[in-house]
Design an enzyme around this catalytic site. Structure first.
Site, short mmCIF file in Angstrom:
data_model
loop_
_atom_site.label_atom_id
_atom_site.label_comp_id
_atom_site.label_asym_id
_atom_site.label_seq_id
_atom_site.Cartn_x
_atom_site.Cartn_y
_atom_site.Cartn_z
N ASN A 32 -0.81 66.27 56.35
CA ASN A 32 0.00 67.07 57.26
C ASN A 32 0.55 66.18 58.36
OD1 ASN A 32 0.96 69.56 58.52
ND2 ASN A 32 -0.63 69.21 60.07
N HIS A 62 1.60 66.28 62.27
CA HIS A 62 1.48 67.12 63.47
C HIS A 62 2.18 66.39 64.62
CE1 HIS A 62 -0.13 70.13 66.16
NE2 HIS A 62 -0.45 69.16 66.99
N GLN A 119 11.45 59.13 66.47
CA GLN A 119 10.73 57.87 66.71
C GLN A 119 9.36 57.82 66.05
OE1 GLN A 119 10.62 56.83 70.88
NE2 GLN A 119 12.83 57.07 71.15
N GLU A 173 7.62 61.00 63.77
CA GLU A 173 7.35 61.76 62.55
C GLU A 173 8.06 61.18 61.34
OE1 GLU A 173 7.80 65.99 62.99
OE2 GLU A 173 7.45 65.83 65.12
C1 GRF Z 1 7.96 69.13 62.81
O1 GRF Z 1 8.06 69.05 64.21
C2 GRF Z 1 6.54 68.84 62.40
O2 GRF Z 1 5.87 67.95 63.27
C3 GRF Z 1 5.90 70.18 62.50
O3 GRF Z 1 6.87 71.11 62.09
C4 GRF Z 1 8.16 70.56 62.31
C5 GRF Z 1 8.89 70.59 61.01
O4 GRF Z 1 10.18 70.19 61.19
N1 GRF Z 1 4.72 70.24 61.65
P1 GRF Z 1 11.09 69.94 59.87
O5 GRF Z 1 11.09 71.23 59.07
O6 GRF Z 1 10.48 68.81 59.10
O7 GRF Z 1 12.44 69.60 60.44
#
Ligand code: GRF
Length: 208
Positions: free
Chosen positions: A108, A110, A179, A181
């Site tokens: 996952n 986060h 930056q 994810e």
């Molecule tokens: C992201 O901010 C992620 O960290 C969180 O949910 C959001 C998903 O965004 N778990 P996306 O659908 O990948 O644009």
């Protein structure tokens, strides 16, 4: 070849980062076998289809009981024979039977530096609102294995991001995505695909 199934609920920017990384070769030895969303309107499904990736919607709303959804959901996942399941903004609770069956094979992303701003109620913009309200100067993102808790599984990768003066939750969310994810989620998949992740007593080792 690592067979990956990605679970999504929203815009799919993390899914897009994974797709782009596989196509560019930044992620090796990996195939995205399919994408599943609980939200039929998730733009993430469009992103998958544009790249010829199987995309489907399975929603708890379409089932009499949550138990029945959990059964069909797990059967569908099993039928895709994933080596790795990636939660990329997936907002449905993962059935315990699935966590057990795919122990340390579900990851996952986060949008905080766990153990800060995580757990029940901390998702999406709420995470960034809480960080700004607390006045922290550094935030970030975490990729972790999924266990029975909420955001409590073994941590694989983290990346820090500076909070800037005047940040709104939306601006901060976007910076954390850009930056952190979109960098550490593909990196974690590539490490797993190339056998470089080892879990010992709930701690993750990255092998050379
Ligand atoms: C992201 O901010 C992620 O960290 C969180 O949910 C959001 C998903 O965004 N778990 P996306 O659908 O990948 O644009």
């Amino acid at each position: 070849m690592l067979n990956v199934v990605v679970l999504v609920s929203g815009g799919g920017t993390n899914l897009q980062a994974i797709i782009d990384s596989v196509e560019s070769g930044a992620i090796t030895n990996t195939k995205i076998t399919g994408v599943i969303s609980n939200n039929k309107n998730a733009y993430a499904l469009e992103r998958a289809k544009k790249h010829g990736i199987s995309a489907q919607c399975i929603s708890p709303k379409d089932f009499e009981t949550r138990d029945r959804f959990n059964e069909v959901f797990l059967e569908t996942i099993d039928s895709m024979q994933p080596d790795l399941i990636v939660l990329a903004g997936f907002l449905v609770v993962i059935p315990e039977a699935m966590i057990e069956k795919y122990r340390n094979r579900i990851i996952n992303i986060h949008p905080s530096l766990i153990p800060s701003f995580c757990g029940t109620g901390y998702y999406g913009l709420k995470v960034h609102e809480a960080a700004l309200a607390r006045g922290v100067k550094v935030v970030g993102a975490t990729v972790h294995f999924v266990d029975e808790g909420t955001d409590t599984g073994p941590i694989i990768l983290q990346k820090a991001v500076e909070v800037e003066q005047g940040d709104t939750p939306e601006v901060l969310q976007r910076r954390v995505m850009e930056q952190a994810e979109w960098k550490i989620l593909p990196k974690a998949i590539d490490l797993i695909a190339n056998g470089r992740i080892q879990v010992e007593e709930n701690l993750v080792k990255i092998l050379p």
